[in-house]
Design a protein around this motif. Structure first.
Motif, mmCIF file in Angstrom:
data_model
loop_
_atom_site.group_PDB
_atom_site.id
_atom_site.type_symbol
_atom_site.label_atom_id
_atom_site.label_comp_id
_atom_site.label_asym_id
_atom_site.label_seq_id
_atom_site.Cartn_x
_atom_site.Cartn_y
_atom_site.Cartn_z
ATOM 1 N N MET A 184 -6.065 13.099 4.687
ATOM 2 C CA MET A 184 -6.649 11.877 4.143
ATOM 3 C C MET A 184 -6.261 10.638 4.945
ATOM 4 O O MET A 184 -7.006 9.663 4.978
ATOM 5 C CB MET A 184 -6.273 11.681 2.661
ATOM 6 N N GLU A 185 -5.078 10.681 5.603
ATOM 7 C CA GLU A 185 -4.718 9.563 6.495
ATOM 8 C C GLU A 185 -5.655 9.519 7.694
ATOM 9 O O GLU A 185 -6.072 8.434 8.138
ATOM 10 C CB GLU A 185 -3.262 9.703 6.972
ATOM 11 N N ALA A 230 -14.466 13.514 0.018
ATOM 12 C CA ALA A 230 -13.797 12.414 -0.676
ATOM 13 C C ALA A 230 -13.886 11.134 0.153
ATOM 14 O O ALA A 230 -14.125 10.047 -0.384
ATOM 15 C CB ALA A 230 -12.339 12.778 -0.950
ATOM 16 N N ALA A 285 -17.307 9.710 -0.176
ATOM 17 C CA ALA A 285 -17.449 9.096 -1.506
ATOM 18 C C ALA A 285 -16.838 7.695 -1.495
ATOM 19 O O ALA A 285 -17.450 6.732 -1.975
ATOM 20 C CB ALA A 285 -16.779 9.972 -2.563
ATOM 21 N N VAL A 286 -15.650 7.581 -0.914
ATOM 22 C CA VAL A 286 -14.983 6.276 -0.809
ATOM 23 C C VAL A 286 -15.834 5.325 0.034
ATOM 24 O O VAL A 286 -16.055 4.169 -0.339
ATOM 25 C CB VAL A 286 -13.572 6.449 -0.183
ATOM 26 N N VAL A 321 -18.996 4.149 -2.051
ATOM 27 C CA VAL A 321 -18.682 3.234 -3.155
ATOM 28 C C VAL A 321 -18.208 1.893 -2.600
ATOM 29 O O VAL A 321 -18.633 0.827 -3.069
ATOM 30 C CB VAL A 321 -17.635 3.878 -4.089
ATOM 31 N N SER A 364 -10.605 1.242 -2.483
ATOM 32 C CA SER A 364 -11.338 2.334 -3.130
ATOM 33 C C SER A 364 -10.603 3.654 -2.959
ATOM 34 O O SER A 364 -10.615 4.511 -3.849
ATOM 35 C CB SER A 364 -12.755 2.444 -2.552
ATOM 36 N N LEU A 365 -9.959 3.813 -1.806
ATOM 37 C CA LEU A 365 -9.175 5.027 -1.583
ATOM 38 C C LEU A 365 -7.990 5.086 -2.554
ATOM 39 O O LEU A 365 -7.686 6.137 -3.134
ATOM 40 C CB LEU A 365 -8.691 5.063 -0.121
ATOM 41 N N GLN A 371 -7.956 3.685 -5.411
ATOM 42 C CA GLN A 371 -8.579 3.900 -6.716
ATOM 43 C C GLN A 371 -8.827 5.400 -6.940
ATOM 44 O O GLN A 371 -8.572 5.928 -8.011
ATOM 45 C CB GLN A 371 -9.923 3.177 -6.674
ATOM 46 N N LEU A 372 -9.319 6.067 -5.896
ATOM 47 C CA LEU A 372 -9.559 7.513 -6.001
ATOM 48 C C LEU A 372 -8.253 8.258 -6.234
ATOM 49 O O LEU A 372 -8.183 9.208 -7.016
ATOM 50 C CB LEU A 372 -10.248 8.025 -4.726
ATOM 51 N N LYS A 373 -7.207 7.791 -5.530
ATOM 52 C CA LYS A 373 -5.897 8.420 -5.694
ATOM 53 C C LYS A 373 -5.425 8.290 -7.147
ATOM 54 O O LYS A 373 -4.969 9.263 -7.755
ATOM 55 C CB LYS A 373 -4.889 7.726 -4.753
ATOM 56 N N LEU A 377 -7.309 7.806 -9.785
ATOM 57 C CA LEU A 377 -8.196 8.580 -10.666
ATOM 58 C C LEU A 377 -7.818 10.061 -10.677
ATOM 59 O O LEU A 377 -7.751 10.684 -11.735
ATOM 60 C CB LEU A 377 -9.654 8.432 -10.211
ATOM 61 N N THR A 378 -7.601 10.627 -9.485
ATOM 62 C CA THR A 378 -7.295 12.056 -9.434
ATOM 63 C C THR A 378 -5.888 12.331 -9.976
ATOM 64 O O THR A 378 -5.651 13.383 -10.577
ATOM 65 C CB THR A 378 -7.416 12.641 -8.011
#
Lengths: 188, 188
Positions: free
Chosen positions: A80-81, A149, A152-153, A156, A177-178, A180-182, A184-185
Protein backbone atom coordinates in the motif's frame (compact mmCIF):
# COMPACT_ATOMS: atom_id res chain seq x y z
CA UNK A 1 0.54 17.59 -44.42
CA UNK A 2 -0.65 21.07 -43.46
CA UNK A 3 1.65 23.67 -41.98
CA UNK A 4 2.84 23.27 -38.41
CA UNK A 5 0.60 24.96 -35.83
CA UNK A 6 1.92 25.90 -32.39
CA UNK A 7 0.35 23.82 -29.55
CA UNK A 8 -2.30 22.41 -31.89
CA UNK A 9 -3.04 19.49 -29.56
CA UNK A 10 -3.61 21.76 -26.53
CA UNK A 11 -5.79 24.17 -28.51
CA UNK A 12 -7.91 21.30 -29.83
CA UNK A 13 -8.35 19.81 -26.34
CA UNK A 14 -9.35 23.18 -24.96
CA UNK A 15 -11.81 23.85 -27.79
CA UNK A 16 -13.31 20.37 -27.53
CA UNK A 17 -13.84 20.65 -23.79
CA UNK A 18 -15.53 24.04 -24.20
CA UNK A 19 -17.92 22.65 -26.79
CA UNK A 20 -18.65 19.44 -24.85
CA UNK A 21 -19.63 21.54 -21.83
CA UNK A 22 -21.65 24.05 -23.89
CA UNK A 23 -23.49 21.68 -26.23
CA UNK A 24 -22.94 18.21 -24.88
CA UNK A 25 -20.51 15.58 -26.15
CA UNK A 26 -22.88 13.97 -28.65
CA UNK A 27 -23.94 17.25 -30.24
CA UNK A 28 -20.35 18.33 -30.96
CA UNK A 29 -18.62 17.51 -34.27
CA UNK A 30 -14.92 17.32 -35.06
CA UNK A 31 -15.42 20.10 -37.64
CA UNK A 32 -16.76 22.39 -34.90
CA UNK A 33 -13.88 21.56 -32.57
CA UNK A 34 -11.33 22.33 -35.27
CA UNK A 35 -13.11 25.58 -36.18
CA UNK A 36 -13.23 26.75 -32.54
CA UNK A 37 -9.48 26.04 -32.27
CA UNK A 38 -8.79 27.91 -35.53
CA UNK A 39 -7.51 24.70 -37.14
CA UNK A 40 -8.70 22.17 -39.71
CA UNK A 41 -10.36 18.78 -39.15
CA UNK A 42 -7.32 17.31 -40.88
CA UNK A 43 -5.11 18.70 -38.15
CA UNK A 44 -7.51 17.32 -35.52
CA UNK A 45 -7.08 13.81 -36.90
CA UNK A 46 -3.31 14.18 -36.80
CA UNK A 47 -3.59 14.25 -32.99
CA UNK A 48 -6.77 12.33 -32.10
CA UNK A 49 -8.47 9.27 -33.59
CA UNK A 50 -11.92 10.68 -32.82
CA UNK A 51 -13.70 13.15 -30.54
CA UNK A 52 -13.78 10.63 -27.67
CA UNK A 53 -9.99 10.33 -27.78
CA UNK A 54 -9.68 13.97 -26.65
CA UNK A 55 -11.08 12.91 -23.27
CA UNK A 56 -9.01 9.74 -22.88
CA UNK A 57 -5.64 10.57 -24.45
CA UNK A 58 -4.34 11.42 -20.94
CA UNK A 59 -5.19 7.99 -19.51
CA UNK A 60 -2.23 6.20 -21.08
CA UNK A 61 0.16 8.89 -19.82
CA UNK A 62 -1.42 8.68 -16.37
CA UNK A 63 -0.86 4.92 -16.33
CA UNK A 64 2.80 5.38 -17.31
CA UNK A 65 3.31 7.90 -14.50
CA UNK A 66 1.67 5.63 -11.94
CA UNK A 67 3.72 2.60 -12.92
CA UNK A 68 6.99 4.54 -13.07
CA UNK A 69 6.34 5.84 -9.53
CA UNK A 70 5.45 2.37 -8.30
CA UNK A 71 8.65 0.97 -9.75
CA UNK A 72 10.89 3.61 -8.24
CA UNK A 73 9.55 2.95 -4.72
CA UNK A 74 12.15 1.25 -2.46
CA UNK A 75 11.79 -2.54 -2.30
CA UNK A 76 11.24 -2.21 1.46
CA UNK A 77 7.96 -0.33 0.93
CA UNK A 78 4.75 -2.21 1.76
CA UNK A 79 2.29 -2.84 -1.11
CA UNK A 80 0.00 0.00 0.00
CA UNK A 81 2.98 2.34 0.47
CA UNK A 82 4.00 1.62 -3.12
CA UNK A 83 0.41 2.24 -4.26
CA UNK A 84 0.35 5.50 -2.26
CA UNK A 85 3.52 6.62 -4.04
CA UNK A 86 1.84 5.87 -7.37
CA UNK A 87 -1.19 7.92 -6.32
CA UNK A 88 1.10 10.81 -5.35
CA UNK A 89 2.51 10.77 -8.87
CA UNK A 90 -1.01 10.79 -10.32
CA UNK A 91 -1.90 13.72 -8.09
CA UNK A 92 1.15 15.64 -9.26
CA UNK A 93 0.23 15.07 -12.90
CA UNK A 94 -3.48 15.86 -12.59
CA UNK A 95 -3.17 18.44 -9.85
CA UNK A 96 -2.15 21.22 -12.21
CA UNK A 97 -5.20 20.70 -14.40
CA UNK A 98 -8.07 21.12 -11.98
CA UNK A 99 -10.30 23.17 -14.29
CA UNK A 100 -9.75 20.76 -17.20
CA UNK A 101 -10.34 17.79 -14.88
CA UNK A 102 -13.51 19.33 -13.52
CA UNK A 103 -14.96 19.93 -16.98
CA UNK A 104 -13.86 16.50 -18.20
CA UNK A 105 -15.58 14.90 -15.21
CA UNK A 106 -18.87 16.72 -15.90
CA UNK A 107 -18.79 15.74 -19.60
CA UNK A 108 -18.17 12.07 -18.74
CA UNK A 109 -20.82 12.01 -16.01
CA UNK A 110 -23.43 13.20 -18.52
CA UNK A 111 -22.89 10.38 -21.06
CA UNK A 112 -23.39 6.64 -20.44
CA UNK A 113 -20.93 5.53 -23.14
CA UNK A 114 -18.21 7.79 -21.74
CA UNK A 115 -18.88 6.58 -18.19
CA UNK A 116 -18.36 3.01 -19.42
CA UNK A 117 -15.17 4.00 -21.18
CA UNK A 118 -13.91 5.61 -17.98
CA UNK A 119 -14.71 2.43 -16.02
CA UNK A 120 -12.67 0.43 -18.50
CA UNK A 121 -9.73 2.84 -18.18
CA UNK A 122 -9.90 2.60 -14.39
CA UNK A 123 -9.98 -1.21 -14.56
CA UNK A 124 -6.95 -1.10 -16.85
CA UNK A 125 -5.16 1.17 -14.35
CA UNK A 126 -5.98 -1.25 -11.55
CA UNK A 127 -4.71 -4.18 -13.61
CA UNK A 128 -1.47 -2.34 -14.40
CA UNK A 129 -0.93 -1.50 -10.72
CA UNK A 130 -1.55 -5.11 -9.70
CA UNK A 131 0.89 -6.35 -12.34
CA UNK A 132 3.47 -3.81 -11.10
CA UNK A 133 3.03 -5.06 -7.54
CA UNK A 134 3.41 -8.69 -8.61
CA UNK A 135 6.68 -7.76 -10.32
CA UNK A 136 7.80 -6.48 -6.89
CA UNK A 137 7.13 -9.94 -5.47
CA UNK A 138 3.74 -9.19 -3.91
CA UNK A 139 1.48 -12.27 -3.80
CA UNK A 140 -1.34 -12.46 -6.32
CA UNK A 141 -4.39 -11.68 -4.22
CA UNK A 142 -2.54 -9.05 -2.13
CA UNK A 143 -1.51 -7.34 -5.36
CA UNK A 144 -5.07 -7.31 -6.70
CA UNK A 145 -6.56 -6.08 -3.43
CA UNK A 146 -3.97 -3.33 -2.94
CA UNK A 147 -4.41 -2.16 -6.55
CA UNK A 148 -8.22 -2.15 -6.35
CA UNK A 149 -8.09 -0.35 -3.01
CA UNK A 150 -5.71 2.21 -4.51
CA UNK A 151 -8.03 2.86 -7.44
CA UNK A 152 -10.98 3.19 -5.05
CA UNK A 153 -9.03 5.83 -3.12
CA UNK A 154 -8.07 7.54 -6.37
CA UNK A 155 -11.68 7.74 -7.59
CA UNK A 156 -13.18 8.96 -4.35
CA UNK A 157 -10.40 11.52 -3.81
CA UNK A 158 -10.60 12.73 -7.40
CA UNK A 159 -14.36 13.24 -7.15
CA UNK A 160 -13.97 15.20 -3.93
CA UNK A 161 -11.22 17.31 -5.46
CA UNK A 162 -13.20 18.31 -8.55
CA UNK A 163 -16.50 18.56 -6.65
CA UNK A 164 -15.60 20.46 -3.51
CA UNK A 165 -14.94 24.20 -3.28
CA UNK A 166 -11.47 23.64 -1.86
CA UNK A 167 -7.97 24.97 -2.29
CA UNK A 168 -6.47 21.76 -0.98
CA UNK A 169 -4.35 19.78 -3.38
CA UNK A 170 -5.30 16.44 -4.89
CA UNK A 171 -2.31 14.76 -3.19
CA UNK A 172 -3.52 15.89 0.24
CA UNK A 173 -7.06 14.65 -0.43
CA UNK A 174 -5.69 11.30 -1.70
CA UNK A 175 -3.62 10.81 1.46
CA UNK A 176 -6.68 11.68 3.55
CA UNK A 177 -8.86 9.21 1.65
CA UNK A 178 -6.27 6.49 2.16
CA UNK A 179 -6.31 7.19 5.91
CA UNK A 180 -10.09 7.08 5.76
CA UNK A 181 -10.01 3.65 4.11
CA UNK A 182 -7.59 2.46 6.76
CA UNK A 183 -9.95 3.63 9.53
CA UNK A 184 -12.95 2.04 7.78
CA UNK A 185 -11.35 -1.37 7.36
CA UNK A 186 -9.89 -1.28 10.90
CA UNK A 187 -13.46 -0.93 12.22
CA UNK A 188 -14.72 -4.17 10.67
CA UNK B 1 -47.93 -18.66 -26.43
CA UNK B 2 -46.33 -22.11 -26.47
CA UNK B 3 -47.11 -24.73 -23.86
CA UNK B 4 -45.59 -24.45 -20.41
CA UNK B 5 -42.24 -26.17 -20.02
CA UNK B 6 -40.94 -27.21 -16.58
CA UNK B 7 -37.87 -25.17 -15.50
CA UNK B 8 -37.44 -23.68 -18.97
CA UNK B 9 -35.29 -20.81 -17.67
CA UNK B 10 -32.86 -23.14 -15.88
CA UNK B 11 -32.61 -25.50 -18.86
CA UNK B 12 -31.91 -22.56 -21.18
CA UNK B 13 -29.22 -21.15 -18.85
CA UNK B 14 -27.58 -24.54 -18.59
CA UNK B 15 -27.66 -25.14 -22.36
CA UNK B 16 -26.36 -21.63 -23.08
CA UNK B 17 -23.45 -22.00 -20.69
CA UNK B 18 -22.50 -25.37 -22.20
CA UNK B 19 -22.46 -23.89 -25.69
CA UNK B 20 -20.60 -20.72 -24.66
CA UNK B 21 -17.86 -22.88 -23.14
CA UNK B 22 -17.76 -25.32 -26.09
CA UNK B 23 -17.96 -22.88 -29.02
CA UNK B 24 -17.43 -19.44 -27.55
CA UNK B 25 -20.06 -16.82 -26.78
CA UNK B 26 -19.99 -15.12 -30.18
CA UNK B 27 -20.29 -18.34 -32.16
CA UNK B 28 -23.43 -19.45 -30.32
CA UNK B 29 -26.92 -18.55 -31.57
CA UNK B 30 -30.21 -18.39 -29.67
CA UNK B 31 -31.60 -21.09 -31.98
CA UNK B 32 -28.78 -23.44 -30.91
CA UNK B 33 -29.34 -22.71 -27.22
CA UNK B 34 -33.06 -23.44 -27.54
CA UNK B 35 -32.38 -26.63 -29.49
CA UNK B 36 -29.86 -27.88 -26.92
CA UNK B 37 -32.44 -27.23 -24.18
CA UNK B 38 -35.14 -29.00 -26.18
CA UNK B 39 -37.14 -25.78 -26.41
CA UNK B 40 -37.98 -23.18 -29.06
CA UNK B 41 -36.33 -19.80 -29.67
CA UNK B 42 -39.73 -18.30 -28.89
CA UNK B 43 -39.55 -19.79 -25.40
CA UNK B 44 -36.00 -18.44 -25.02
CA UNK B 45 -37.22 -14.91 -25.67
CA UNK B 46 -39.93 -15.31 -23.06
CA UNK B 47 -37.15 -15.49 -20.45
CA UNK B 48 -34.20 -13.55 -21.86
CA UNK B 49 -33.92 -10.44 -24.03
CA UNK B 50 -30.85 -11.84 -25.81
CA UNK B 51 -28.04 -14.35 -25.39
CA UNK B 52 -26.02 -11.91 -23.26
CA UNK B 53 -28.87 -11.64 -20.78
CA UNK B 54 -28.39 -15.30 -19.83
CA UNK B 55 -25.08 -14.30 -18.25
CA UNK B 56 -26.32 -11.17 -16.48
CA UNK B 57 -29.87 -12.00 -15.40
CA UNK B 58 -28.49 -12.96 -11.98
CA UNK B 59 -26.86 -9.55 -11.39
CA UNK B 60 -30.10 -7.75 -10.51
CA UNK B 61 -31.05 -10.50 -8.04
CA UNK B 62 -27.56 -10.37 -6.54
CA UNK B 63 -27.90 -6.61 -6.05
CA UNK B 64 -31.28 -7.09 -4.32
CA UNK B 65 -29.79 -9.70 -1.95
CA UNK B 66 -26.83 -7.47 -1.11
CA UNK B 67 -28.97 -4.43 -0.38
CA UNK B 68 -31.52 -6.40 1.65
CA UNK B 69 -28.68 -7.79 3.80
CA UNK B 70 -27.14 -4.32 4.21
CA UNK B 71 -30.48 -2.91 5.32
CA UNK B 72 -31.15 -5.64 7.88
CA UNK B 73 -27.79 -5.04 9.61
CA UNK B 74 -28.19 -3.41 13.05
CA UNK B 75 -27.79 0.38 13.05
CA UNK B 76 -24.83 -0.05 15.43
CA UNK B 77 -22.78 -1.89 12.79
CA UNK B 78 -19.84 0.00 11.30
CA UNK B 79 -19.94 0.75 7.53
CA UNK B 80 -17.52 -2.12 6.75
CA UNK B 81 -19.44 -4.49 9.04
CA UNK B 82 -22.59 -3.68 7.08
CA UNK B 83 -20.70 -4.25 3.82
CA UNK B 84 -19.35 -7.56 5.16
CA UNK B 85 -22.91 -8.67 5.95
CA UNK B 86 -23.90 -7.83 2.38
CA UNK B 87 -20.96 -9.86 1.07
CA UNK B 88 -22.03 -12.81 3.25
CA UNK B 89 -25.45 -12.69 1.60
CA UNK B 90 -23.81 -12.63 -1.84
CA UNK B 91 -21.68 -15.62 -0.87
CA UNK B 92 -24.75 -17.55 0.26
CA UNK B 93 -26.51 -16.85 -3.03
CA UNK B 94 -23.55 -17.60 -5.31
CA UNK B 95 -21.97 -20.28 -3.16
CA UNK B 96 -24.34 -23.00 -4.29
CA UNK B 97 -23.55 -22.40 -7.95
CA UNK B 98 -19.81 -22.85 -8.10
CA UNK B 99 -19.73 -24.80 -11.36
CA UNK B 100 -22.07 -22.33 -13.07
CA UNK B 101 -20.04 -19.41 -11.67
CA UNK B 102 -16.79 -20.96 -12.85
CA UNK B 103 -18.04 -21.45 -16.39
CA UNK B 104 -19.66 -18.02 -16.47
CA UNK B 105 -16.35 -16.47 -15.37
CA UNK B 106 -14.41 -18.23 -18.14
CA UNK B 107 -16.94 -17.14 -20.79
CA UNK B 108 -16.79 -13.52 -19.64
CA UNK B 109 -12.99 -13.50 -19.40
CA UNK B 110 -12.76 -14.58 -23.06
CA UNK B 111 -14.83 -11.71 -24.50
CA UNK B 112 -14.03 -7.98 -24.27
CA UNK B 113 -17.65 -6.84 -24.58
CA UNK B 114 -18.73 -9.18 -21.79
CA UNK B 115 -15.84 -8.03 -19.59
CA UNK B 116 -17.02 -4.44 -20.05
CA UNK B 117 -20.58 -5.41 -19.24
CA UNK B 118 -19.37 -7.12 -16.06
CA UNK B 119 -17.43 -3.99 -15.06
CA UNK B 120 -20.60 -1.94 -15.47
CA UNK B 121 -22.58 -4.39 -13.34
CA UNK B 122 -19.89 -4.25 -10.63
CA UNK B 123 -19.92 -0.45 -10.70
CA UNK B 124 -23.69 -0.52 -10.37
CA UNK B 125 -23.37 -2.87 -7.38
CA UNK B 126 -20.84 -0.52 -5.79
CA UNK B 127 -23.15 2.47 -6.39
CA UNK B 128 -26.09 0.61 -4.84
CA UNK B 129 -24.03 -0.34 -1.78
CA UNK B 130 -22.83 3.26 -1.35
CA UNK B 131 -26.42 4.53 -1.63
CA UNK B 132 -27.52 1.95 0.95
CA UNK B 133 -24.78 3.10 3.34
CA UNK B 134 -25.75 6.75 2.90
CA UNK B 135 -29.33 5.83 3.81
CA UNK B 136 -27.87 4.46 7.05
CA UNK B 137 -26.39 7.89 7.76
CA UNK B 138 -22.83 7.13 6.59
CA UNK B 139 -21.05 10.23 5.24
CA UNK B 140 -20.67 10.51 1.48
CA UNK B 141 -17.00 9.72 0.97
CA UNK B 142 -16.98 7.02 3.69
CA UNK B 143 -19.94 5.37 1.96
CA UNK B 144 -18.20 5.41 -1.44
CA UNK B 145 -14.91 4.12 -0.05
CA UNK B 146 -16.52 1.33 1.98
CA UNK B 147 -18.63 0.26 -1.00
CA UNK B 148 -15.68 0.28 -3.41
CA UNK B 149 -13.55 -1.61 -0.91
CA UNK B 150 -16.34 -4.15 -0.48
CA UNK B 151 -16.60 -4.70 -4.24
CA UNK B 152 -12.81 -5.05 -4.46
CA UNK B 153 -12.98 -7.77 -1.79
CA UNK B 154 -15.90 -9.41 -3.58
CA UNK B 155 -14.05 -9.54 -6.91
CA UNK B 156 -10.78 -10.82 -5.56
CA UNK B 157 -12.49 -13.44 -3.37
CA UNK B 158 -14.76 -14.54 -6.20
CA UNK B 159 -11.81 -15.03 -8.54
CA UNK B 160 -9.96 -17.06 -5.93
CA UNK B 161 -13.05 -19.17 -5.28
CA UNK B 162 -13.67 -20.06 -8.94
CA UNK B 163 -9.96 -20.32 -9.75
CA UNK B 164 -8.52 -22.32 -6.87
CA UNK B 165 -8.91 -26.04 -6.36
CA UNK B 166 -10.50 -25.56 -2.96
CA UNK B 167 -13.40 -26.93 -0.95
CA UNK B 168 -13.59 -23.78 1.12
CA UNK B 169 -16.76 -21.77 0.81
CA UNK B 170 -17.04 -18.38 -0.85
CA UNK B 171 -18.11 -16.77 2.44
CA UNK B 172 -14.91 -17.98 4.13
CA UNK B 173 -12.73 -16.68 1.30
CA UNK B 174 -14.56 -13.31 1.36
CA UNK B 175 -13.96 -12.93 5.10
CA UNK B 176 -10.29 -13.81 4.58
CA UNK B 177 -9.95 -11.27 1.77
CA UNK B 178 -11.51 -8.59 3.97
CA UNK B 179 -8.96 -9.38 6.70
CA UNK B 180 -6.25 -9.23 4.04
CA UNK B 181 -7.41 -5.76 2.94
CA UNK B 182 -7.40 -4.66 6.58
CA UNK B 183 -3.81 -5.87 7.00
CA UNK B 184 -2.73 -4.22 3.73
CA UNK B 185 -4.16 -0.80 4.58
CA UNK B 186 -2.88 -1.01 8.18
CA UNK B 187 0.65 -1.34 6.74
CA UNK B 188 0.60 1.95 4.83
Amino acid sequence: MGRWEPNASGRLSEAAMELYVERGFEQTTVAEIAQRAGLTARTFFRYFADKREVLFAGSAILEEHLIAALESTPASASPMEAVAAALDAAATMLGQRREFSRRRQSVIAANAELRERELIKMASLSGALAAGLRRRGVADSDASLAAEAGIAVFRVAFERWVGEPTDRGLATIMRESLEQLKALTAAS
